[in-house]
Design an enzyme around this catalytic site. Sequence first.
Site, PDB file in Angstrom:
ATOM      1  N   SER A 131      -0.784  -7.994  10.715  1.00 16.82           N
ATOM      2  CA  SER A 131      -2.101  -7.920  10.963  1.00 16.82           C
ATOM      3  C   SER A 131      -2.987  -8.118   9.991  1.00 16.82           C
ATOM      4  O   SER A 131      -4.139  -8.989   9.933  1.00 16.82           O
ATOM      5  CB  SER A 131      -2.537  -6.624  11.929  1.00 16.82           C
ATOM      6  N   ASN A 132      -2.889  -7.112   8.937  1.00 14.73           N
ATOM      7  CA  ASN A 132      -3.764  -7.099   7.746  1.00 14.73           C
ATOM      8  C   ASN A 132      -3.769  -8.495   6.953  1.00 14.73           C
ATOM      9  O   ASN A 132      -4.747  -9.082   6.251  1.00 14.73           O
ATOM     10  CB  ASN A 132      -3.702  -5.941   6.989  1.00 14.73           C
ATOM     11  N   THR A 152      -5.928   0.511  12.042  1.00 13.99           N
ATOM     12  CA  THR A 152      -6.367   0.640  10.563  1.00 13.99           C
ATOM     13  C   THR A 152      -6.476  -0.472   9.798  1.00 13.99           C
ATOM     14  O   THR A 152      -6.762  -0.830   8.566  1.00 13.99           O
ATOM     15  CB  THR A 152      -5.253   1.525  10.205  1.00 13.99           C
ATOM     16  N   SER A 167       2.011  -5.553   3.587  1.00 14.36           N
ATOM     17  CA  SER A 167       3.365  -5.267   3.516  1.00 14.36           C
ATOM     18  C   SER A 167       4.303  -6.292   2.702  1.00 14.36           C
ATOM     19  O   SER A 167       5.479  -6.348   3.121  1.00 14.36           O
ATOM     20  CB  SER A 167       3.670  -5.550   4.914  1.00 14.36           C
ATOM     21  N   HIS A 201       4.063   1.900  11.796  1.00 12.06           N
ATOM     22  CA  HIS A 201       2.986   1.759  12.810  1.00 12.06           C
ATOM     23  C   HIS A 201       2.760   2.684  13.630  1.00 12.06           C
ATOM     24  O   HIS A 201       1.869   2.784  14.635  1.00 12.06           O
ATOM     25  CB  HIS A 201       3.218   0.399  13.525  1.00 12.06           C
ATOM     26  N   HIS A 223       5.639  -5.294   8.797  1.00  9.94           N
ATOM     27  CA  HIS A 223       5.614  -6.535   9.289  1.00  9.94           C
ATOM     28  C   HIS A 223       5.733  -7.574   7.906  1.00  9.94           C
ATOM     29  O   HIS A 223       4.830  -8.438   7.591  1.00  9.94           O
ATOM     30  CB  HIS A 223       4.541  -6.809  10.041  1.00  9.94           C
ATOM     31  N   CYS A 272       2.720   5.944   8.996  1.00  9.74           N
ATOM     32  CA  CYS A 272       1.577   5.921   7.838  1.00  9.74           C
ATOM     33  C   CYS A 272       0.548   7.037   8.378  1.00  9.74           C
ATOM     34  O   CYS A 272       0.284   7.441   9.204  1.00  9.74           O
ATOM     35  CB  CYS A 272       0.687   4.650   7.668  1.00  9.74           C
ATOM     36  N   GLU A 312       0.767  -0.644  16.319  1.00  5.93           N
ATOM     37  CA  GLU A 312       0.122   0.407  16.225  1.00  5.93           C
ATOM     38  C   GLU A 312      -0.881   0.870  17.185  1.00  5.93           C
ATOM     39  O   GLU A 312      -1.151   2.048  17.486  1.00  5.93           O
ATOM     40  CB  GLU A 312      -0.833   0.459  14.849  1.00  5.93           C
ATOM     41  N   CYS A 343       0.755  -1.097   0.040  1.00  4.21           N
ATOM     42  CA  CYS A 343      -0.123   0.013  -0.033  1.00  4.21           C
ATOM     43  C   CYS A 343       1.193   1.326   0.018  1.00  4.21           C
ATOM     44  O   CYS A 343       2.152   1.176   0.181  1.00  4.21           O
ATOM     45  CB  CYS A 343      -1.099  -0.101   1.185  1.00  4.21           C
TER      46      CYS A 343
END
Length: 329
Positions: free
Chosen positions: A238-239, A179, A281, A89, A56, A111, A141, A27
Site C-alpha cells: 500500500s505505501n 497507517t 517494505s 499488518h 508486502h 507493527c 491492516e 521502516c
Amino acid sequence: MTMDTSPSHDAERGVTDVLLAEPRGFCAGVDRAIEIVERAIRKFGAPIYVRHEIVHNTFVVNDLKAKGAIFIEDLADVPPGATLVFSAHGVSRAVRDEAEARGFSVYDATCPLVTKVHVEVAKLHKEGYEFIMIGHKGHPEVEGTMGQLSEGIYLVEDVDDVAQLRVTRPDRLAVVTQTTLSTDDAAEILAAVKRRFPQVREPKQQDICYATQNRQDAVKVLAPQVDVVVVVGSPTSSNSNRLRELAERLGTPAYMVDSASDLRPEWFEGSARVGLTAGASAPELLVREVIERLRALGAVSVRKMAGVEETVRFPLPLGLGDKSMEGVA
C-alpha cells in the site's frame, strides 16, 4: 534573442543522473517484523508459520521462505504445537482467539503503531464510541483493525463513502485510519467526515505512521527535481503504491518495480534525471540493484537528497530479545 527549447543532448540519450530520496526503504516496524521471523527460525528451527505475508514484499517473503518460514492465510493449515507469527499488518480478535484456542506458540509481529490503533479502538469502544475507519477495503491492516470489534466500525475509502455513511451514534463517533495511506487523501476524507459529523473525535495523534509520512514528504521534494520517478516496491504494498501515485499527482511520470529486472529502457527516453525511492517494505539491496541497472542505462551521477534521519527502533517480543537468544546459533 530566442531561447533554445529543444531537448538537451543529455535528455536525448536518456539517464544521466539519479537522485535518491531520503528516507526510503525499511521502516522500524518492517525491520522488527522480519527480525522476529528470523529469530524464531533460529531459536525453534524450521518451519515457522507466518499468518499472511510478514510484509508486502516479494523478495523478503521469498528470502524468509528459503530460511524456513511457511506463509499461510488459514490457521487450519498450521499443525498442532507449531510456532506462529502474526504479520506486521496485525490481526483481528477472531484470529487471535483462534490461535490461542489451537494452542499455538504465538509471536506477534504487528507493527507497534498499528497496535496503538487497536488499543485506541478497544479503549473508546468501552466508552460507547462507534468508529469510522479511513482505509482500503481488503487490506490486511484494515481487516485487522476493523476486526477488533464485532460491530460499530464503518469503513470509508473516499469522500463519496462519507456522504453515504449512516451511523448509529453520531454523538459518540471517533476516526481511525490505516497507517499507510496517502496523507493528503486521508486529510481530505477526514475533512469530509468532520463536515458531516462535527462532533467526531479525531485521533490524539495522526494514525498515519511517521515512516509513511517521511517517505511521502521526501517524494514531494524529489518529484519536481526529476523527469521520472522509480519506486521500488511490490504491487501489494500500500505505501509503495501511494508513493507512485503521489509522484504522478505532482506531474512526474512514475513507475513501481518489484526488482531491477522490471525496469524498461523506454521509460527513460528523454529523461535525464531519475528519482529513486523505495516503500517501507522494500530492502536497500533492491535499491542498489536498481541503481546498477540505471548505471547500465547511462547514469553517471548518483546522489542523495537531504532528508529526515530516522532513529526509531521497536523492541522485540519477550522470548526473542537478545538475552533470550544467547547461545542460539
